[in-house]
Motif scaffolding. Structure first.
Motif, PDB file in Angstrom:
ATOM      1  N   GLU A 105      31.236  35.964  46.108  1.00 33.04           N
ATOM      2  CA  GLU A 105      32.408  36.619  46.674  1.00 33.04           C
ATOM      3  C   GLU A 105      33.430  36.891  45.576  1.00 33.04           C
ATOM      4  O   GLU A 105      33.525  36.146  44.602  1.00 33.04           O
ATOM      5  N   THR A 107      37.618  38.586  45.098  1.00 33.60           N
ATOM      6  CA  THR A 107      38.852  38.958  45.801  1.00 33.60           C
ATOM      7  C   THR A 107      39.435  40.275  45.312  1.00 33.60           C
ATOM      8  O   THR A 107      40.427  40.754  45.854  1.00 33.60           O
ATOM      9  N   TYR A 136      32.589  42.501  44.875  1.00 37.02           N
ATOM     10  CA  TYR A 136      33.748  42.692  45.762  1.00 37.02           C
ATOM     11  C   TYR A 136      33.349  43.479  47.018  1.00 37.02           C
ATOM     12  O   TYR A 136      33.714  43.112  48.136  1.00 37.02           O
TER      13      TYR A 136
END
Length: 266
Positions: A105, A107, A136
């Protein structure tokens, strides 16, 4: 007539007769074996070497593997599948730690990227696809198609990354092209933090593996494109990457395509 009478009539000894008979029998057996070996080689489209042909023959008759090898060489029936020769690259220049550690993951865009190479065995020659994916939004931000899996190939993919934030992470496997001196120098020159999967652990690079699997499943396998032209293979890949980035929705992106998600969230 008895054998003795025949030999007397022909003026030959009994031992000469039996030697001739044995030789005739051996010649007949050899002909049968040669014919059966030829049948097996053609049946399996010359994919098998003498060891496998011998194993198949042993289901019917006992024959020495050296005899099989000699007959196959005599008639040019050897295995015609090209053996892939791996280039000796010596010790890797640099193996990075697994910094990503399956944390897939990010951000923000261009924070964590993954890269890998996959085979494209669907055309007139073996092709390869080198891709870089942004974790992303899953977008493919760089890719190359080529017929040689070398350092220049992956370097070309890497060179497509222009404006980059400082200190982002790029994850790959421990392939020789990624651990090579030239690639590592290019990585350092771009200020990239390198991360690498553990050896023999594809799950450490699951997102890009999943993309490559989807590409093949949703194009070549779906359309049954198992044998086509090189140009069609290249165009199919290019069209799919455009579709994947701009059109194909993903549940984890709130049913948006990667580019739509980046534009809306960003």
């Amino acid at each position: 007539m008895s054998v003795k009478a025949i030999c007397t009539h022909l003026g030959v000894t009994r031992s000469t007769y039996y030697c001739w008979k044995q030789a005739s029998t051996d010649a007949g057996s050899c002909h049968v074996i040669e014919r059966r070996i030829g049948e097996l080689c053609r049946e399996h489209k010359f994919r098998y070497g003498y060891r496998k042909i011998t194993a198949l023959l042993h289901q019917e008759i006992r024959v020495n593997h050296k005899v099989v090898q000699r007959i196959m060489q005599k008639y040019g029936w050897q295995c015609r599948v090209k053996v892939k020769k791996r280039k000796q690259t010596g010790q890797p220049y640099h193996i990075a730690d697994n910094i990503l550690n399956r944390s897939f993951e990010a951000t923000a865009p261009l924070q964590r990227l993954v890269t890998d190479i996959t085979y494209l065995p669907f055309g007139q020659k073996q092709l390869y696809l080198s891709s870089i994916q942004d974790l992303y939004n899953g977008e493919i931000i760089a890719y190359s198609i080529g017929d040689c899996q070398d350092t220049d190939f992956v370097f070309n993919t890497l060179s497509q990354l222009d404006t980059l934030p400082e200190g982002f992470t790029l994850h790959s496997d421990q392939g020789s092209v990624y651990t090579s001196y030239r690639y590592q120098q290019a990585v350092k020159g771009k200020g990239i933090i390198m991360s690498m999967s553990r050896k023999g652990t594809p799950a450490d690079n699951a997102p890009i593996e999943s993309f490559h699997s989807a590409l093949k499943s949703e194009t070549f396998y779906l359309d049954n494109l198992r044998s086509t032209t090189t140009a069609i293979v290249e165009q199919t890949v290019k069209d799919y990457i455009t579709y994947y980035n701009y059109i194909r929705i993903q549940a984890k992106l709130n049913n948006q395509s990667p580019v739509q998600y980046r534009q809306l969230v960003g």
